[in-house]
Write an enzyme that holds these catalytic residues in place. Sequence first.
Site, PDB file in Angstrom:
ATOM      1  N   TRP A   1      29.584  -5.856  16.763  1.00  0.00           N
ATOM      2  CA  TRP A   1      28.231  -5.450  17.180  1.00  0.00           C
ATOM      3  C   TRP A   1      28.037  -5.549  18.687  1.00  0.00           C
ATOM      4  CZ3 TRP A   1      24.899  -8.307  12.867  1.00  0.00           C
ATOM      5  CH2 TRP A   1      25.267  -7.792  11.611  1.00  0.00           C
TER       6      TRP A   1
ATOM      7  N   HIS B   1      39.493  -8.272  23.445  1.00  0.00           N
ATOM      8  CA  HIS B   1      38.842  -6.957  23.391  1.00  0.00           C
ATOM      9  C   HIS B   1      38.894  -6.311  24.774  1.00  0.00           C
ATOM     10  CE1 HIS B   1      35.848  -3.814  22.998  1.00  0.00           C
ATOM     11  NE2 HIS B   1      36.082  -3.886  21.704  1.00  0.00           N
TER      12      HIS B   1
ATOM     13  N   GLY C   1      33.533   3.989  22.542  1.00  0.00           N
ATOM     14  CA  GLY C   1      32.159   4.307  22.919  1.00  0.00           C
ATOM     15  C   GLY C   1      32.015   5.653  23.606  1.00  0.00           C
TER      16      GLY C   1
ATOM     17  N   SER D   1      35.453   4.876  18.536  1.00  0.00           N
ATOM     18  CA  SER D   1      34.628   5.969  18.007  1.00  0.00           C
ATOM     19  C   SER D   1      34.924   6.300  16.542  1.00  0.00           C
ATOM     20  CB  SER D   1      34.772   7.222  18.885  1.00  0.00           C
ATOM     21  OG  SER D   1      34.366   6.951  20.218  1.00  0.00           O
TER      22      SER D   1
ATOM     23  N   GLY E   1      32.661  -0.146  16.459  1.00  0.00           N
ATOM     24  CA  GLY E   1      31.613  -0.563  17.388  1.00  0.00           C
ATOM     25  C   GLY E   1      30.289   0.097  17.029  1.00  0.00           C
ATOM     26  N   GLY E   2      29.977   1.194  17.713  1.00  0.00           N
ATOM     27  CA  GLY E   2      28.680   1.859  17.577  1.00  0.00           C
ATOM     28  C   GLY E   2      28.253   2.109  16.137  1.00  0.00           C
TER      29      GLY E   2
HETATM   30  P1  13P Z   1      33.096   2.235  19.320  1.00  0.00           P
HETATM   31  O1  13P Z   1      33.314   2.342  17.821  1.00  0.00           O
HETATM   32  O2  13P Z   1      31.670   2.172  19.710  1.00  0.00           O
HETATM   33  O3  13P Z   1      33.892   3.250  20.066  1.00  0.00           O
HETATM   34  O4  13P Z   1      33.702   0.789  19.738  1.00  0.00           O
HETATM   35  C1  13P Z   1      34.973   0.440  19.338  1.00  0.00           C
HETATM   36  C2  13P Z   1      35.203  -0.978  19.680  1.00  0.00           C
HETATM   37  O5  13P Z   1      35.347  -1.318  20.836  1.00  0.00           O
HETATM   38  C3  13P Z   1      35.226  -1.953  18.583  1.00  0.00           C
HETATM   39  O6  13P Z   1      35.678  -3.193  19.018  1.00  0.00           O
END
Ligand code: 13P
Length: 256
Positions: free
Chosen positions: A11, A96, A174, A214, A235-236
């Site tokens: 998150w 990360h 992202g 993504s 992530g998102g």
């Molecule tokens: P996104 O899914 O927003 O691209 O982020 C990936 C991420 O960095 C998960 O740790």
Amino acid sequence: MSRRLFIAGNWKMNLDCAGAVGLAKGLVEQIGSVVEVDLAVAPPMVYAAAVGEAIKGSRSALAAQNMFYEDNGAFTGEVSGAMLKDVGCTHAILGHSERRHVIGETDEMVNRKVVKALGDGLKVILCVGELLDQREADKTADVVTTQVRVGLEGVSAGAMSDVTIAYEPVWAIGTGKTAMPEEAQEVHAMIRGLLGDMYGVEASQATVIQYGGSVKPSNAGELLGQPDIDGALVGGAALKATDFVGIVQAGIGIRK
Ligand code: 13P
């Protein structure tokens, strides 16, 4: 060897306490009793205890987004493995790319964290991945190899059952740009080969390697259908219960 799917939601630095708890509750409700897949959520650290409470008894584990490699002392702002366990975390995401490239963590720091987290009894998600200019300069394999080798220095083959690798190409995080499934598969296979050199075939075949960058419900099936992609670090799309669950369902669907 069939590896279990492992989908984790990172998150990042999003949501407030009510939003984090609400998202956790929504996930628990929608995930129900899905048993084919391992799940984890990594809320902002200050909300870990509250989210842990909300997911108690559910299929989802609680993960931290980071930890420090000392037990206690004068390390302002840092959080130890014992503290993470104290609030219910079973996993720690380490290395990360945002910690590497925004905060400035080195491979050596990541390695100290990995070794300490495993010693503290936490499971580790070790993130690796190349920057866009590194990919364009054909350096992906070199960069990822160093991140894996140094990140896992001092980690035994036996301890690898508590390690997940997350391959997250930085240019895909992202940005809405996902690596082509075959492109990601190539790096995942390379990582598995490297783990084979380091730990032997059995350990390398048993290690879960997630893809991150993504990932969303619409591309998750294709990615998770690749032979060496065993899960996702999201992530998102993990910030919406329906999207996260959509990714989980896509993974289950492709495995059937
Ligand atoms: P996104 O899914 O927003 O691209 O982020 C990936 C991420 O960095 C998960 O740790």
